[in-house]
Scaffold this motif. Structure first.
Motif, short mmCIF file in Angstrom:
data_model
loop_
_atom_site.label_atom_id
_atom_site.label_comp_id
_atom_site.label_asym_id
_atom_site.label_seq_id
_atom_site.Cartn_x
_atom_site.Cartn_y
_atom_site.Cartn_z
N PRO A 196 53.22 -9.32 -4.52
CA PRO A 196 54.54 -9.44 -5.14
C PRO A 196 55.62 -8.99 -4.15
CG PRO A 196 53.02 -8.14 -6.50
CD PRO A 196 52.38 -8.32 -5.17
N VAL A 197 56.76 -9.66 -4.19
CA VAL A 197 57.87 -9.33 -3.29
C VAL A 197 59.08 -8.97 -4.14
CG1 VAL A 197 59.34 -10.16 -1.41
CG2 VAL A 197 56.97 -10.95 -1.56
N ILE A 198 59.74 -7.87 -3.74
CA ILE A 198 60.93 -7.41 -4.45
C ILE A 198 62.10 -7.32 -3.48
CG2 ILE A 198 59.69 -6.19 -6.27
CD1 ILE A 198 60.11 -3.59 -4.69
N ASP A 199 63.31 -7.33 -4.03
CA ASP A 199 64.48 -7.15 -3.18
C ASP A 199 64.82 -5.66 -3.10
OD1 ASP A 199 65.86 -6.46 -5.52
OD2 ASP A 199 67.05 -8.30 -5.59
N ASP A 200 65.94 -5.34 -2.50
CA ASP A 200 66.28 -3.93 -2.29
C ASP A 200 66.69 -3.21 -3.58
OD1 ASP A 200 68.59 -5.41 -2.35
OD2 ASP A 200 69.54 -4.41 -0.66
N THR A 201 66.82 -3.94 -4.68
CA THR A 201 67.09 -3.31 -5.98
C THR A 201 65.85 -3.36 -6.88
OG1 THR A 201 68.00 -5.34 -6.96
CG2 THR A 201 69.56 -3.84 -5.88
N ASN A 202 64.70 -3.65 -6.28
CA ASN A 202 63.39 -3.71 -6.96
C ASN A 202 63.25 -4.87 -7.93
OD1 ASN A 202 62.37 -1.46 -5.57
ND2 ASN A 202 63.39 -0.10 -7.01
N ILE A 203 64.07 -5.89 -7.78
CA ILE A 203 63.95 -7.09 -8.61
C ILE A 203 62.88 -8.00 -8.01
CG2 ILE A 203 65.16 -9.17 -9.44
CD1 ILE A 203 66.14 -6.59 -10.76
N PHE A 204 61.99 -8.49 -8.87
CA PHE A 204 60.92 -9.41 -8.45
C PHE A 204 61.55 -10.72 -8.00
CE2 PHE A 204 57.92 -12.81 -9.79
CZ PHE A 204 56.87 -12.51 -8.94
N ILE A 205 61.26 -11.13 -6.75
CA ILE A 205 61.84 -12.37 -6.23
C ILE A 205 60.81 -13.42 -5.88
CG2 ILE A 205 63.96 -11.28 -5.41
CD1 ILE A 205 62.78 -11.41 -2.58
N GLY A 206 59.52 -13.08 -5.98
CA GLY A 206 58.49 -14.07 -5.70
C GLY A 206 57.20 -13.41 -5.23
N ILE A 207 56.33 -14.25 -4.67
CA ILE A 207 55.06 -13.77 -4.14
C ILE A 207 54.78 -14.39 -2.78
CG2 ILE A 207 54.03 -13.38 -6.43
CD1 ILE A 207 52.41 -16.01 -5.97
N VAL A 208 53.91 -13.73 -2.06
CA VAL A 208 53.34 -14.30 -0.84
C VAL A 208 51.84 -14.39 -1.07
CG1 VAL A 208 52.91 -13.95 1.60
CG2 VAL A 208 55.14 -13.38 0.65
N THR A 209 51.28 -15.57 -0.92
CA THR A 209 49.84 -15.73 -1.12
C THR A 209 49.09 -15.55 0.20
OG1 THR A 209 49.92 -18.12 -0.76
CG2 THR A 209 50.17 -17.34 -3.04
N ARG A 210 47.88 -15.08 0.07
CA ARG A 210 47.03 -14.90 1.26
C ARG A 210 46.80 -16.25 1.93
NH1 ARG A 210 42.01 -11.48 0.20
NH2 ARG A 210 41.83 -12.94 -1.51
N SER A 211 46.63 -17.30 1.15
CA SER A 211 46.37 -18.62 1.74
C SER A 211 47.57 -19.11 2.57
CB SER A 211 46.00 -19.64 0.67
OG SER A 211 47.06 -19.83 -0.22
N ARG A 212 48.77 -18.78 2.13
CA ARG A 212 49.96 -19.19 2.89
C ARG A 212 50.02 -18.49 4.24
NH1 ARG A 212 55.33 -20.69 -0.03
NH2 ARG A 212 56.31 -21.83 1.65
N ILE A 213 49.66 -17.22 4.25
CA ILE A 213 49.63 -16.46 5.51
C ILE A 213 48.56 -17.03 6.44
CG2 ILE A 213 49.14 -14.20 6.54
CD1 ILE A 213 50.18 -12.97 3.87
#
Length: 134
Positions: free
Chosen positions: A106-123
Motif C-alpha cells: 500500500p502507498v500513502i501520501d504525506d498525510t497518510n491518505i491511501f493513494i494506491g498500491i505497488v504490486t510485486r509483479s510490476r516491480i
C-alpha cells in the motif's frame, strides 16, 4: 528512482472501507478473484490489509457463516500480518525489500491518505525489462 513509476492509483485498485460489513469484503474479494485487500477508513487513510486467511480465521473463531458476516464490521477483523504502507517518497530499495514478503505494498501520501498500491509483479517486470535491454 521515483516509485510513481510502479504505482497503481487508488482509482484502479479494489479496496474496502473498514466500516462496511465483512460480507461486503468477502463478496468483493470473490468477485475480483483477490486473496487480500487494502482497508481504508472513511477519511481515506490506510488502516490495514486483510487476507483470505484473516477472514477464515475470524469466521471460524466466531462460528460465523456468510449470513452472520453481514453483522460484522471489517474493522473488527484482526489482520495476522501487519502490512505497513510506504510513503510516496520512499526509495526503491525499501519498496523492493517490502515486496519480498507480500504481493502488494500500500502507498500513502504525506498525510497518510491511501493513494494506491505497488504490486510485486510490476516491480519484477520493470527489472526484467531492464535486464533484457542490456
Amino acid at each position: 528512482m521515483n516509485i510513481l513509476l510502479f504505482l497503481t492509483p487508488k482509482d484502479d485498485v479494489v479496496y474496502e472501507y473498514e466500516n462496511h460489513s465483512l460480507r461486503n469484503l468477502v463478496e468483493k474479494m470473490d468477485a475480483h478473484n483477490l486473496t487480500a485487500l487494502p482497508i481504508i477508513n472513511s477519511k481515506g487513510k490506510y488502516v490495514k490489509t486483510l487476507s483470505e486467511g484473516d477472514i477464515l480465521r475470524f469466521l471460524k473463531q466466531n462460528d460465523l457463516d456468510l449470513k452472520g458476516s453481514e453483522n460484522v464490521k471489517i474493522k473488527d477483523v484482526i489482520a495476522r500480518r501487519d502490512i505497513k504502507p510506504v510513503k510516496i517518497d520512499c526509495n526503491v530499495e525499501e519498496l523492493c525489500n517490502q515486496s519480498l514478503n507480500q504481493n502488494f505494498i500500500p502507498v500513502i501520501d504525506d498525510t497518510n491518505i491511501f493513494i494506491g498500491i505497488v504490486t510485486r509483479s510490476r516491480i519484477l517486470n520493470y527489472f526484467l525489462k531492464s535486464i533484457d535491454k542490456k
